[in-house]
Scaffold this active site. Sequence first.
Site, mmCIF file in Angstrom:
data_model
loop_
_atom_site.group_PDB
_atom_site.id
_atom_site.type_symbol
_atom_site.label_atom_id
_atom_site.label_comp_id
_atom_site.label_asym_id
_atom_site.label_seq_id
_atom_site.Cartn_x
_atom_site.Cartn_y
_atom_site.Cartn_z
ATOM 1 N N TYR A 1 -4.708 17.950 -53.532
ATOM 2 C CA TYR A 1 -4.118 16.725 -53.930
ATOM 3 C C TYR A 1 -2.602 16.654 -53.490
ATOM 4 C CZ TYR A 1 -2.498 13.276 -57.462
ATOM 5 O OH TYR A 1 -1.813 12.370 -58.147
ATOM 6 N N ASP B 1 2.412 21.873 -48.631
ATOM 7 C CA ASP B 1 2.545 21.240 -49.958
ATOM 8 C C ASP B 1 2.690 22.201 -51.086
ATOM 9 O OD1 ASP B 1 1.089 18.664 -52.159
ATOM 10 O OD2 ASP B 1 2.892 19.858 -52.273
ATOM 11 N N LYS C 1 7.762 19.923 -59.341
ATOM 12 C CA LYS C 1 7.810 20.727 -60.589
ATOM 13 C C LYS C 1 8.780 21.577 -60.837
ATOM 14 C CE LYS C 1 2.689 20.262 -59.813
ATOM 15 N NZ LYS C 1 2.349 19.330 -60.836
HETATM 16 P P1 KE4 Z 1 4.003 14.507 -58.738
HETATM 17 O O1 KE4 Z 1 4.028 13.130 -58.011
HETATM 18 O O2 KE4 Z 1 2.988 14.263 -59.783
HETATM 19 O O3 KE4 Z 1 5.184 15.041 -59.197
HETATM 20 O O4 KE4 Z 1 3.546 15.423 -57.679
HETATM 21 C C1 KE4 Z 1 2.342 15.157 -56.792
HETATM 22 C C2 KE4 Z 1 1.801 16.666 -56.489
HETATM 23 C C3 KE4 Z 1 1.806 16.775 -55.012
HETATM 24 N N1 KE4 Z 1 1.385 17.909 -54.672
HETATM 25 C C4 KE4 Z 1 0.602 18.952 -55.412
HETATM 26 C C5 KE4 Z 1 0.215 20.224 -54.675
HETATM 27 C C6 KE4 Z 1 0.588 18.645 -56.792
HETATM 28 O O5 KE4 Z 1 -0.182 19.436 -57.615
HETATM 29 C C7 KE4 Z 1 0.949 17.400 -57.381
HETATM 30 C C8 KE4 Z 1 0.866 17.037 -58.643
HETATM 31 N N2 KE4 Z 1 -0.048 17.993 -59.630
HETATM 32 C C9 KE4 Z 1 -0.662 17.172 -60.773
HETATM 33 C C10 KE4 Z 1 -1.540 18.371 -61.261
HETATM 34 N N3 KE4 Z 1 -2.489 18.513 -60.604
HETATM 35 C C11 KE4 Z 1 0.345 16.575 -61.507
HETATM 36 C C12 KE4 Z 1 -0.339 16.380 -62.911
HETATM 37 C C13 KE4 Z 1 -0.677 14.817 -63.021
HETATM 38 O O6 KE4 Z 1 -1.000 14.286 -62.125
HETATM 39 O O7 KE4 Z 1 -0.349 14.259 -64.195
#
Ligand code: KE4
Length: 428
Positions: free
Chosen positions: A144, A239, A267
């Site tokens: 993801y 990533d 994060k």
């Molecule tokens: P954000 O746009 O959510 O800040 O980041 C996206 C993203 C990009 N790359 C990786 C490896 C990530 O894990 C994420 C976001 N992680 C999720 C949890 N698996 C965020 C939690 C959510 O979607 O509410």
Amino acid sequence: MNKAGSQALFNQAKKVIPGGVNSPVRAFKAVGGDPLFIKSAKGAFLYDEDGNELLDLINSWGPMILGHSHPKIQEAVNRAVESSLSFGAPSSREVEIAELIVEMVPSVEKVRMVNSGTEATMSAVRVARGFTGRDKFLKFEGCYHGHGDSFLIAAGSGAVTMGTPDSPGVTKGTAKDTLLAKFNDLEQVESVVNGHKGEIAALILEPVVGNMGCVSPKDGFLQGLRDICDKEGIVLIFDEVMTGFRLAPGGAQELYGVTPDLTTMGKIIGGGMPVGAYGGKTEIMDYVSPQGPVYQAGTLSGNPVAMAAGLAMLRELNNHPEIYSNLDEATGQIVNGIKDNLNRLSMPYTINHVGSMFSLFFTDETVVDFDTAKTTDTDAFGKYFQAMLSRGIYLAPSQFETLFVSTAITTDLVDRIVTANYESLKSI
Ligand code: KE4
């Protein structure tokens, strides 16, 4: 557990917010029941609307590596707020955090701040396309990279949790440029790349996957990808939104000794505030506007308050490298305790663990990719989640997520987690 306050708020929320939450995975859809509304947090604990104390193993999906309300981060934000919240103009903290990221992350020579991990990954792929003049990129099933259209193809995390790994609303025109391969399958990557010679701008992956549950790269996998990208002129993007500043000060690329061309971050980098970033080789990053032709912008990019939080966080991690060995030790104690429990209960489940990230899969298969991750018994996971919650342990409400340990989880809390795990496994 009294949940009346959360349930009342959730009913209100659903009238004005889709699904009552601002990010799908928070809705508890995959585990049943209603989400808890959190009122405050301190150290290792969350406190919900009904006063329940919850030992936090999500830590805001990664950012709160130092636990909640860390004094140095709180103080930095409180001080920054006194000078107004946003300037929309360059400020000194943006230079300071960029210099610190360049110092900490092996591959990063130049970096651009954005407001989320999604913005970081969208921008990194755009820059790779601009730099190479190619249209396609390759991602891995179950990884993801945020909710950008081109990533919502066989996506993990909330997308697979909600049963929409290929989301409606993503056009065929977009999807045709997203190529897929299985994580840890170097032969398949070679086959896909050979089938699209000269067409692939980038290869993006979570170097340690968190979004199908925790899955580590097989020996040689990351270096194999590096070699393919070197041979084919493909931009290798790690990533590290989850793994960055978590698995080591320099992230997974430091831990595994493989250097990508671009790195996306999020994060932890914001200390709990909305911050993302992408960075890498100068020759590629100088394609980014206004230095180069690839456009990318953001009203609140480099926001002074968010930069203050991120700087305080990164400085604490950079000045105290012992944090990483301490985190690894505490996580190892939790994982070994769970393994002992599984043996005592003769339960053939699988637990994957890298640094301070770990996942318990309800399957007897070794989980090395999305296909093996999906053999998990999600019903059993749901029961386990609720059993742990009833014992005050707050897990990610989806099998296809990883757990994150913070420095606030001390030995006595490790024992509490392992005991709750035993009782919960026994109850399902
Ligand atoms: P954000 O746009 O959510 O800040 O980041 C996206 C993203 C990009 N790359 C990786 C490896 C990530 O894990 C994420 C976001 N992680 C999720 C949890 N698996 C965020 C939690 C959510 O979607 O509410």
